[in-house]
Design an enzyme around this catalytic site. Structure first.
Site, short mmCIF file in Angstrom:
data_model
loop_
_atom_site.label_atom_id
_atom_site.label_comp_id
_atom_site.label_asym_id
_atom_site.label_seq_id
_atom_site.Cartn_x
_atom_site.Cartn_y
_atom_site.Cartn_z
N LYS A 53 -21.42 9.27 -11.95
CA LYS A 53 -21.15 8.91 -13.35
C LYS A 53 -20.65 7.47 -13.44
CE LYS A 53 -20.20 13.68 -14.61
NZ LYS A 53 -19.24 14.76 -14.84
N GLN A 97 -12.97 15.72 -15.22
CA GLN A 97 -13.92 16.45 -14.37
C GLN A 97 -13.44 17.87 -14.10
OE1 GLN A 97 -16.89 15.26 -13.56
NE2 GLN A 97 -17.50 16.98 -12.31
N ASP A 120 -18.02 14.66 -23.38
CA ASP A 120 -18.57 15.86 -22.74
C ASP A 120 -19.04 16.86 -23.79
OD1 ASP A 120 -18.81 16.10 -19.96
OD2 ASP A 120 -16.66 16.41 -19.68
#
Ligand code: GUN
Length: 289
Positions: A53, A97, A120
């Protein structure tokens, strides 16, 4: 092979080039899109995801902050860190995460993220926006699947789409996105009694279970579009999806491979959401008196 391949790598490259151009344009106007990635502990799989990422941000003109935290970080300290990032004007997107260590309530942490920075798309406000057709952020993996359907000019209106899997991250949002494009949607899951009966009538199948060979050739209508979200390993350690690719490719009209299918699209949509968050923030700043 009768099916045509939907090449996630090629589509991701094309979309990333567009994102990089938009990021550069925004930079000229004084805003560098910024993503904060919070990693608690050192789960090896998370390390790989996070590295990818951060690299994707760097490669496409986005700024990224990798915020490493120890595995024994308290929930209160993580919540405080998230609030700090909420208040940081250089950060437009925040990603914590997952999985988090078991002593931390992941949902509580997600809800602490400012919805306008929830790239997200996991916050309840984002889920609600998707449900009601409001402005929010769509979860990256199903959003990437929609882009793949768009890339083949597939018209979902009136089509039967079957989603296998009902997770908050993929299955449920995927079903809502397909519904928004006027498909008739069926969600199948581990308690579905006759999965094949549903998939055999499907024009589009999205497999998002996390188990090999969930979809085999005998379960697919000739010409159907098959999207494989799975990320599994064969007994020999080779990466594979949820779909029996070798069999299904002889029946389907379109199919996504694993690797090189949905995978590269997920990070691409994270970049797209972060850029979008930065563009919205810049617009709001310009409009402010
Ligand atoms: N862990 C595995 N996939 C994801 C993802 O898309 N977002 C976050 N935050 N954690 C993950």
């Amino acid at each position: 092979m009768t099916a045509q391949l939907i090449d996630g790598n090629a589509l991701a490259r094309k979309l990333r080039a567009e994102i990089a151009a938009r990021a550069s344009h925004l930079k000229e106007r004084g805003t560098v899109p910024g993503l904060a990635v919070v990693l608690v502990g050192n789960n090896p799989a998370s390390e790989v995801y996070v590295r990818n990422k951060v690299k994707a941000c760097e490669d496409n003109g986005l700024h990224s902050i990798l915020d490493r935290q120890p595995a024994d970080l308290s929930e209160a300290d993580l919540l405080a860190r998230v609030r700090q990032l909420n208040d940081d004007p250089a950060v437009h997107g925040i990603l914590v995460q997952l999985p988090l260590p078991p002593h931390i309530d992941a949902q509580k942490v997600i809800e602490a993220i400012a919805p306008e920075k929830d790239v997200d798309g996991f916050h309840v406000a984002s889920a609600g926006a998707l449900l009601t057709g409001g402005l929010g952020f769509w979860p990256c993996t199903p959003h990437g699947c929609m882009k793949m359907l768009e890339s083949i000019d597939y018209d979902l209106r009136g089509k039967h789409a079957v989603v296998i899997g009902r997770s908050n991250i993929v299955g449920k949002p995927m079903a809502l996105m397909l519904l928004a494009k006027n498909a008739t949607v069926t969600i199948c899951h581990s308690a579905t009694s006759d999965l094949a009966a549903f998939t055999r009538t499907a024009d589009v199948v999205v497999a998002a279970v996390g188990k090999r060979n969930v979809l085999t050739a005998d379960m697919v209508k000739p010409g159907a579009v098959v999207i494989d979200v799975g990320m599994n390993r064969t007994d020999e350690g080779k990466l594979c999806g949820d779909v029996d690719f070798d069999g299904v490719k002889e029946v389907a009209g379109w199919i996504t491979p694993v690797p090189g299918g949905v995978g590269p699209m997920t990070i691409t949509m994270l970049l797209a959401n972060t850029l979008e968050a930065a563009e919205r923030a810049a617009k709001q700043a310009e409009a402010a008196p």
